[in-house]
Design an enzyme around this catalytic site. Structure first.
Site, short mmCIF file in Angstrom:
data_model
loop_
_atom_site.label_atom_id
_atom_site.label_comp_id
_atom_site.label_asym_id
_atom_site.label_seq_id
_atom_site.Cartn_x
_atom_site.Cartn_y
_atom_site.Cartn_z
N CYS A 18 83.23 88.31 48.79
CA CYS A 18 84.11 87.45 48.33
C CYS A 18 83.59 86.16 47.38
O CYS A 18 82.42 86.45 47.31
CB CYS A 18 84.85 86.78 49.63
SG CYS A 18 84.07 85.79 50.54
N HIS A 83 78.88 79.28 55.43
CA HIS A 83 79.68 78.79 56.67
C HIS A 83 79.81 77.23 56.98
O HIS A 83 80.67 76.84 57.92
CB HIS A 83 79.07 79.28 57.96
CG HIS A 83 78.63 80.94 57.68
ND1 HIS A 83 77.49 81.27 56.95
CD2 HIS A 83 79.21 81.88 58.23
CE1 HIS A 83 77.43 82.82 56.96
NE2 HIS A 83 78.48 82.81 57.92
N GLU A 135 80.38 79.21 61.22
CA GLU A 135 81.70 78.46 60.56
C GLU A 135 82.63 77.65 61.59
O GLU A 135 82.95 76.42 61.34
CB GLU A 135 82.67 79.65 59.84
CG GLU A 135 83.60 78.90 59.21
CD GLU A 135 84.61 79.94 58.88
OE1 GLU A 135 84.68 81.20 58.45
OE2 GLU A 135 85.94 79.38 59.06
N THR A 181 88.40 81.14 58.91
CA THR A 181 88.92 81.92 57.71
C THR A 181 89.02 83.39 57.80
O THR A 181 89.86 83.80 57.14
CB THR A 181 88.10 81.28 56.51
OG1 THR A 181 86.90 81.73 56.76
CG2 THR A 181 87.98 80.00 56.15
N CYS A 209 91.50 82.78 54.98
CA CYS A 209 91.44 82.94 53.34
C CYS A 209 92.12 84.10 52.89
O CYS A 209 92.34 85.17 53.53
CB CYS A 209 89.97 82.77 53.17
SG CYS A 209 89.21 84.19 52.84
N SER A 237 78.76 89.93 61.00
CA SER A 237 79.83 89.44 60.10
C SER A 237 81.26 89.69 60.81
O SER A 237 81.71 90.48 61.07
CB SER A 237 79.87 90.12 58.84
OG SER A 237 80.97 89.99 57.87
#
Lengths: 242, 242
Positions: A18, A83, A135, A181, A209, A237
């Site tokens: 991203c 993050h 994050e 996100t 996001c 992840s």
């Protein structure tokens, strides 16, 4: 004799990094390229991808779990990964004499800023996400720093966690909600449908996001169309596991 | 020969007037009792109940659709009913020289105030309710008076009305939602589930009144348990029809 059948392999059109991660990786490499004499430390894995971490190491960019004392003659840079980090971490980096490069993803920064805005406007803040994820830890730390009391901030990674504090939630005049996100929209919807009948005023900032939404929707469509689906990514992840 | 079977008749435990209506009816009667020499006008039906309106008429309390010029020698009172009224109506009453008694239900007043607060904080405001209902008309008028532009306030009595302005909604930074006090929670939930994926920030004030929620839930339970259910109320009343 085995029969040979034709196989169609479809690649998701939004596969790959991203923009927040791309920006972090490219900026880090560029920093080393522009100032090869400087020591560059990344606090925590820049992204959850062991190949990229290896590549950065080969360039002399070090991933550290905690920031060493800055004893170098030449100046050293410390990078905040996409993050984000707590205010205390920012302070520590400056106090140890490092130059600071903040590569917090703009979407994550928005979630942090909205969390701060919500607690400052008197909301009881609910952060929807994994409490252990860096994050979320950074959003939480930033919100707690802005809040009058640490009781005003709560992290929930499932509806049951919220149900356990139902009595506290019912007492609140205003409830704010921000989302990690990379969470699923379905989770946010489920939480809102539960919150609605028991709350007076709700302020929801949909901080999921756009990239994540696109990828999750695409993953769903591909999974329906395919016999086998392979998700390539680190188990650490959130993007890979959701 | 007809067979006689036993019939159970259950009365809803929350049947009867809600506190906002009770307060309006009692205060109006008391005013006439305390000041029999004064003319008392109610602007629009005090409540949607023809027996009560008749009872008030018998006491000399007049229901009017528009306020006559105040040509009386003795002082006259104009009553704002529990549904509330626009700022322009309040002005008109004062300009015509009437004493004003505001019997807007406190829950409706809260919905009006929250609507004003939301447009003042920069929200595009969605009012969920019947555009023609006097409560909604008053919330809308109050919000429009506080808004920079009349384009910032929208009334919707179904999800299709919102879908028709989807492009406008998608452009908004912040969306505020208030609800006619007598709407169904299911409608609010449906709207939020639709709004969530297409909006950035949502501020929802659940202005459905507690009385209404209780009665609707009880009506549901009674309907499930009973062979026949009779709802006693005016067809003009949102409470009766929802």
């Amino acid at each position: 004799m085995t029969q040979i059948t034709q196989k169609n392999i479809k690649l998701a059109s939004h596969a790959g990094f991203c923009y927040g991660v791309k920006r972090a990786v490219e900026t880090t490499k560029r920093l080393k390229c522009e100032s090869p004499e400087k020591n560059i430390y990344v606090l925590g894995e820049l992204i959850h991808n062991s190949q990229v971490i290896k590549e950065l190491e080969d360039l002399g960019i070090l991933t550290v779990e905690s920031l060493p004392e800055n004893t170098q003659q030449s100046s050293s840079i410390c990078i905040i990964r996409s993050h984000g980090a707590s205010g205390a971490t920012f302070e520590e980096i400056k106090n140890k004499g490092y130059e600071l490069t903040d590569l917090t993803c703009p979407d994550v920064k928005k979630a942090q800023n909205k969390a701060i805005e919500l607690v400052r406007s008197g909301c009881f803040l609910i952060i929807l996400g994994e409490p252990q994820h860096p994050e979320v830890a950074a959003i939480e730390a930033n919100a707690r720093q802005a809040a009058f009391s640490s009781d005003e901030v709560f992290v929930a990674n499932n509806i049951e966690a919220l149900q356990r504090i139902e009595d506290i939630i019912k007492k609140q005049e205003k409830i704010g909600v921000v989302v990690q996100t990379t969470q699923r929209l379905e989770y946010l919807k489920e939480v809102l449908n539960w919150l609605l009948p028991i709350s007076r005023e709700l302020r929801i900032v949909n901080t999921i996001c756009a990239s994540t939404s696109l990828r999750m929707n695409e993953a769903k469509v591909l999974a329906e169309e395919s016999d086998l689906m392979i998700v390539v990514g680190s188990k650490k992840s959130a993007n890979t596991t959701h």
